[in-house]
Design an enzyme around this catalytic site. Structure first.
Site, PDB file in Angstrom:
ATOM      1  CE  LYS A   1     -15.239 -58.085  25.728  1.00 56.47           C
ATOM      2  NZ  LYS A   1     -15.128 -59.511  25.497  1.00 56.47           N
TER       3      LYS A   1
ATOM      4  NE  ARG B   1     -11.151 -66.415  26.922  1.00 54.50           N
ATOM      5  CZ  ARG B   1     -11.721 -65.405  26.266  1.00 54.50           C
ATOM      6  NH1 ARG B   1     -10.990 -64.632  25.464  1.00 54.50           N
ATOM      7  NH2 ARG B   1     -12.994 -65.151  26.392  1.00 54.50           N
TER       8      ARG B   1
ATOM      9  CG  HIS C   1     -16.447 -66.422  24.048  1.00 57.29           C
ATOM     10  ND1 HIS C   1     -17.417 -65.737  23.353  1.00 57.29           N
ATOM     11  CD2 HIS C   1     -15.328 -65.659  23.976  1.00 57.29           C
ATOM     12  CE1 HIS C   1     -16.902 -64.610  22.882  1.00 57.29           C
ATOM     13  NE2 HIS C   1     -15.630 -64.544  23.248  1.00 57.29           N
TER      14      HIS C   1
ATOM     15  CE1 TYR D   1      12.984 -38.009  18.850  1.00 56.64           C
ATOM     16  CE2 TYR D   1      10.667 -38.615  18.611  1.00 56.64           C
ATOM     17  CZ  TYR D   1      11.672 -37.955  19.303  1.00 56.64           C
ATOM     18  OH  TYR D   1      11.386 -37.261  20.423  1.00 56.64           O
TER      19      TYR D   1
ATOM     20  CB  CYS E   1       6.568 -38.470  17.948  1.00 61.93           C
ATOM     21  SG  CYS E   1       7.343 -37.882  16.446  1.00 61.93           S
ATOM     22  CG  MET E   2       4.869 -40.315  23.997  1.00 65.91           C
ATOM     23  SD  MET E   2       5.689 -39.810  25.519  1.00 65.91           S
ATOM     24  CE  MET E   2       7.090 -40.900  25.559  1.00 65.91           C
ATOM     25  CG  ASP E   3       3.232 -36.601  23.472  1.00 68.90           C
ATOM     26  OD1 ASP E   3       2.537 -37.456  24.039  1.00 68.90           O
ATOM     27  OD2 ASP E   3       4.318 -36.179  23.933  1.00 68.90           O
TER      28      ASP E   3
HETATM   29  C1  LIG Z   1     -15.886 -59.928  24.500  1.00 71.27           C
HETATM   30  C2  LIG Z   1     -16.810 -61.052  24.638  1.00 71.27           C
HETATM   31  C3  LIG Z   1     -17.974 -61.128  23.856  1.00 71.27           C
HETATM   32  C4  LIG Z   1     -18.283 -60.187  22.739  1.00 71.27           C
HETATM   33  O1  LIG Z   1     -17.597 -60.537  21.586  1.00 71.27           O
HETATM   34  P1  LIG Z   1     -17.744 -59.680  20.238  1.00 71.27           P
HETATM   35  O2  LIG Z   1     -16.986 -60.446  19.236  1.00 71.27           O
HETATM   36  O3  LIG Z   1     -17.148 -58.358  20.526  1.00 71.27           O
HETATM   37  O4  LIG Z   1     -19.186 -59.597  19.963  1.00 71.27           O
HETATM   38  C5  LIG Z   1     -18.858 -62.146  24.124  1.00 71.27           C
HETATM   39  N1  LIG Z   1     -18.618 -63.053  25.098  1.00 71.27           N
HETATM   40  C6  LIG Z   1     -17.494 -63.019  25.841  1.00 71.27           C
HETATM   41  C7  LIG Z   1     -17.292 -64.053  26.876  1.00 71.27           C
HETATM   42  C8  LIG Z   1     -16.549 -62.036  25.644  1.00 71.27           C
HETATM   43  O5  LIG Z   1     -15.450 -61.998  26.367  1.00 71.27           O
END
Ligand SMILES: *Cc1c(COP(=O)(O)O)cnc(C)c1O
Length: 826
Positions: A492, A593, A622, A721, A769-771
């Site tokens: 992800k 969540r 999770h 800045y 700075c930005m860049d």
């Molecule tokens: C991101 C995520 C993980 C991985 O977690 P890590 O701590 O990066 O290993 C596992 N399960 C779910 C649902 C997640 O969103």
């Protein structure tokens, strides 16, 4: 002989195996041990090798489907495979080694065998650079020096070769005698002895004696006699005195080194050989290179090369590229840059790397003349043309006079140029679009100029991604899993910032079981880049549901609303009515969540049972604090609740599914909760909160930039800045091209953040700075253009996270897309 390979029946004899099926007139030229490297079904024999971690037999079905018909196995596969031919042996690795040994025995050319702890590959490549003008040399690809790599290397020997160079590496006692039987060197090189694999040997001496088992029967053995252990072991080894060619500073050395002058750009080595003073210069000044070069020098001397030829070739030795790099190129292309060498063996390696990339359909190769002396030029270019078509190259650009001469041999879309200059003059960037381009040329062709044209223009800040390290980490976590437990790799958020299809591609190649992304479009991007692994989408949105069905992505269903969205999309999207839709049910066990709670399961099951096309592929939850011992009681509570809820689901649904709850930190800490799959995230990218576990991981990502300008300011002057930072003394300031638009947090300004400049820590001066960012490099020896590391192996991301009061996840995922990702693999 042997240009044409061996009839299958003869191979059965050579391996001592039993033939099943009709071999017909099948002739075998290629040996395959890694099913992922499969390219062409013809003339290929697959060895189903069994190792403690893997069993080649499980890939036979897949290879058969792709058209392969010849297999060497230790047990016949269950389902019958019409017109397949099997050579059945008791041990497939042993059979492979026997075959290679028998093949080797049919040649009488000189064979150089190299072993020792370090330098094997470099010495092999340098000898190739030094001697290939006269000789047609076969050599181990890359560092193929193992029990499998050596037979595959030796198998490359053909009648056109008049010298062979193979390396041999061992990690345990007893291994070298097998390698000796296969290589049977006539000339040996013992590089040195170090501490690798010490754990498997009782002493350094035992290891040295074991390595020397490569050399019985050699007519010449090159070694450094300044090392007392090596000298002692060789003197007691029974090798004939007159075959020993030692070098060193000691008085008795055959090639006596009398002085070494080291300068910044190279070194001069003086010696006495046969009573004559000799000297070579090499363009390297590190100790290892000097040692490697002297080994090569000894071989040159024993081959009778004169001092002038030797000296002029030594001066031109080039760095051996131990890694292949892939970068983002113009117009969506990926560019693999191997602009150092050009010969059939290294071409084959680079093509293999190219074949692993699935992101573009079109494969383009730009290749210079081969710099290998060959009496049969046409034969050589035929081999090249054959390699290119075997590996599915669609477009070919040949550069150089020899390429021009042999243009007719190439069958794909093609064009030819007499020189690099003429290619550059005619270059049109629009001619390259969404292709994987392999750039491979001998040094004198200066392909780096072509490389510059093909690279996407971007500023000098890059995120380096080490794919070997990624695979190392993947395999480390695999060792923690119970047999049969699957592994889902989290890709992800642009693979935690490190790239999308490039990472997914490596994970697919190394056989992760599942991938997970956050949103449907991330999944679609992977599918478009040729990723075929199952992909779970964690945040399915209404707008993405149909795309998910279209691209066979599997949604996470976390409440009744998301289930309704899916049902609606299934109605409007015209999937064949019999097709199954795979989903993943998320349970809320305490994160609060997303996810179903226990009281909702009854209704959920009723709905699912009423939708027969939907199949629950997995159920998961999770953990909120799997890395924190202070929360272990809560984690155990989550695990118990998960177990209970999944049991209930299984009973009501009437079938089993995958179950998973562990993220990275959970895998090692709660092995009892691995269920049938785990989800590996941040630690795949080399980061763990546990210092002991961190030691087992390799750094995957390094953020690097370089100094744009250096200036000196006086006490009282300010930087940046808002005049936020004032010099209290005469101060040297370096400006670097990275800013908050690249993802470098402003929280690191004014001394909070530090970066690495030529091995020293330099604090940030002023606001970011930005860049751009300014560093205080007072007292550090640095010039404009020098590299600056923001994080990487020597400067772990965890320290940066601490300075910013955040977690590594945030830093990694914040690196903006404009920072170019460079992927490399050794
Ligand atoms: C991101 C995520 C993980 C991985 O977690 P890590 O701590 O990066 O290993 C596992 N399960 C779910 C649902 C997640 O969103």
């Amino acid at each position: 002989m042997l240009q044409q390979g061996y009839p299958l029946e003869v191979i059965a004899q050579m391996t001592g195996g039993k033939l099943t099926g009709d071999p017909g007139n099948t002739v075998i030229e290629e040996l395959l041990t890694d099913s992922r490297k499969f390219t062409s079904p013809e003339r290929t024999l697959f060895f189903a090798i069994v190792t403690p971690r893997n069993d080649g037999h499980q890939y036979i079905g897949e290879l058969y489907k792709k058209g392969l018909r010849c297999f060497c196995v230790s047990r016949l596969p269950e389902p019958s495979m019409p017109d397949a031919v099997f050579i059945q042996v008791s041990d497939t690795l042993e059979a492979l080694q026997k075959l290679a040994a028998a093949h080797r025995a049919s040649f009488s050319v000189p064979v150089i065998g190299i072993t020792g702890s370090n330098g094997k590959t470099i010495i092999k490549e340098w000898l190739w650079q030094l001697i290939s003008p006269e000789k047609t040399i076969v050599r181990s690809p890359k560092s193929y020096n193992s029990q499998i790599g050596v037979p595959l290397s030796v198998w490359q020997m053909k009648s056109l070769h008049n010298l062979a160079i193979f390396e041999a590496g061992i990690s345990q006692p007893g291994e070298m005698k097998h390698l000796h039987r296969i290589i049977r060197p006539t000339i040996g090189i013992f590089t040195n002895i170090g501490h690798a694999h010490d754990q498997y040997f009782s002493s350094q001496k035992q290891k040295t004696i074991e390595k020397l088992k490569l050399f019985p029967g050699v007519g010449l053995l090159v070694f450094n006699s300044d090392n007392p252990l090596i000298s002692e072991c060789i003197n007691k080894s029974g090798l004939k005195k007159e075959s020993l060619f030692d070098w060193g500073r000691n008085e008795h050395a055959w090639l006596r080194i009398t002085g070494i002058q080291i300068e910044k750009t190279g070194s001069t080595i003086n010696g006495i050989f046969s009573g004559k003073n000799l000297s070579i210069e090499i363009p390297f000044s590190d100790e290892a290179s000097i040692e490697n070069a002297i080994h090569c020098w000894a071989i040159m001397l024993s081959f009778g090369y004169g001092p002038d030829v030797t000296a002029s070739r030594m001066k031109k030795l080039t760095r051996v590229a131990m890694r292949l790099e892939m970068k983002e190129g113009i117009n969506g292309c990926s560019v693999i840059d191997d602009a150092y060498s050009s010969d059939p063996d290294s071409l084959a390696i680079a093509l293999d790397f190219m074949v692993q990339q699935n992101q573009h359909h079109k494969r383009t190769v730009i290749l210079s003349d081969m710099m290998q002396g060959s009496p049969d030029e046409t034969g050589l270019y035929k081999v090249i043309a054959g390699l290119l078509s075997d590996k599915g190259v669609n477009k070919f650009i040949g550069i150089g006079p020899a390429m021009m001469r042999h243009r007719e041999l190439f069958s794909m879309e093609k064009s030819f140029y007499p020189s690099t200059e003429s290619f550059i003059t005619g270059f049109k960037s629009m001619a390259f679009r969404n292709e994987t381009i392999l750039l491979k040329g001998a040094r004198i062709f200066e392909f780096e100029r072509i490389n510059q044209l093909l690279q996407q223009k971007s500023h000098e800040t890059i995120l380096e991604v080490n794919l070997n390290a990624l695979v190392h980490n993947l395999n480390y976590y695999r060792t923690l899993l119970k047999p049969g437990t699957k592994l889902m790799a989290m890709v992800k958020a642009f693979s935690y910032g490190s790239g999308s299809f490039e990472i997914a591609n490596a994970l697919q190649f190394h056989r992760a079981d599942y991938l997970a992304v956050a949103y449907a479009d991330e999944g679609v991007e992977l599918r478009k880049a040729g990723i075929s692994l199952p992909v779970m989408v964690m945040n399915p949105e209404e707008s993405g549901m149909e795309a998910m069905l279209q691209y066979s992505l599997e949604p996470e269903i976390y409440n009744f609303r998301s289930l309704q969205m899916l049902l609606k999309a299934m109605e409007s999207f015209g999937n064949p009515p019999e097709s199954e839709i795979l989903i993943h049910i998320k349970l809320d066990t305490g994160m609060h969540r997303l996810g179903f709670e226990e009281y909702e399961l009854e209704n959920l099951c009723t709905m699912l049972n009423n939708s027969p096309r939907i199949r629950v592929q997995s159920v998961f939850s999770h953990l909120v604090g799997s890395d924190d011992p202070g929360m272990d009681a809560f984690t155990r509570h989550q695990i118990a609740l998960f177990s209970q809820m999944t049991d209930k689901l299984e009973k009501r649904l009437g079938y089993d599914f995958l179950r998973h709850i562990l993220n990275s930190a959970g895998i090692a800490r709660f092995p009892e909760a691995q269920f049938s799959m785990v989800r590996l995230g941040i630690s795949l990218y080399g980061i763990s909160t546990d210092p002991e576990e961190q030691k087992m991981l390799e750094t995957v990502t390094s953020l690097k930039t370089s100094i744009s300008q250096i200036k000196t300011i006086q006490p009282g002057e300010t930087v940046g800045y808002s005049r936020a930072w004032t010099a209290d003394k005469k101060t040297t300031i370096a400006t670097i091209p990275i800013g908050y638009a690249d993802g470098l947090s402003r929280r690191l300004g004014n001394g909070k953040g530090k970066m690495l400049v030529n091995g020293h820590m330099a604090p940030v001066a002023g606001n970011i700075c930005m860049d751009m960012t300014m560093l205080d490099i007072t007292g550090i020896d640095a010039s404009e253009g020098d590299e600056v590391t923001v994080f990487g192996e020597e400067l772990p991301i965890a320290g940066l996270a601490k300075a910013m009061d955040t977690i590594p996840y945030e830093i990694l995922t914040a690196i903006s897309r404009r920072v170019k990702r460079v992927y490399f693999q050794e």
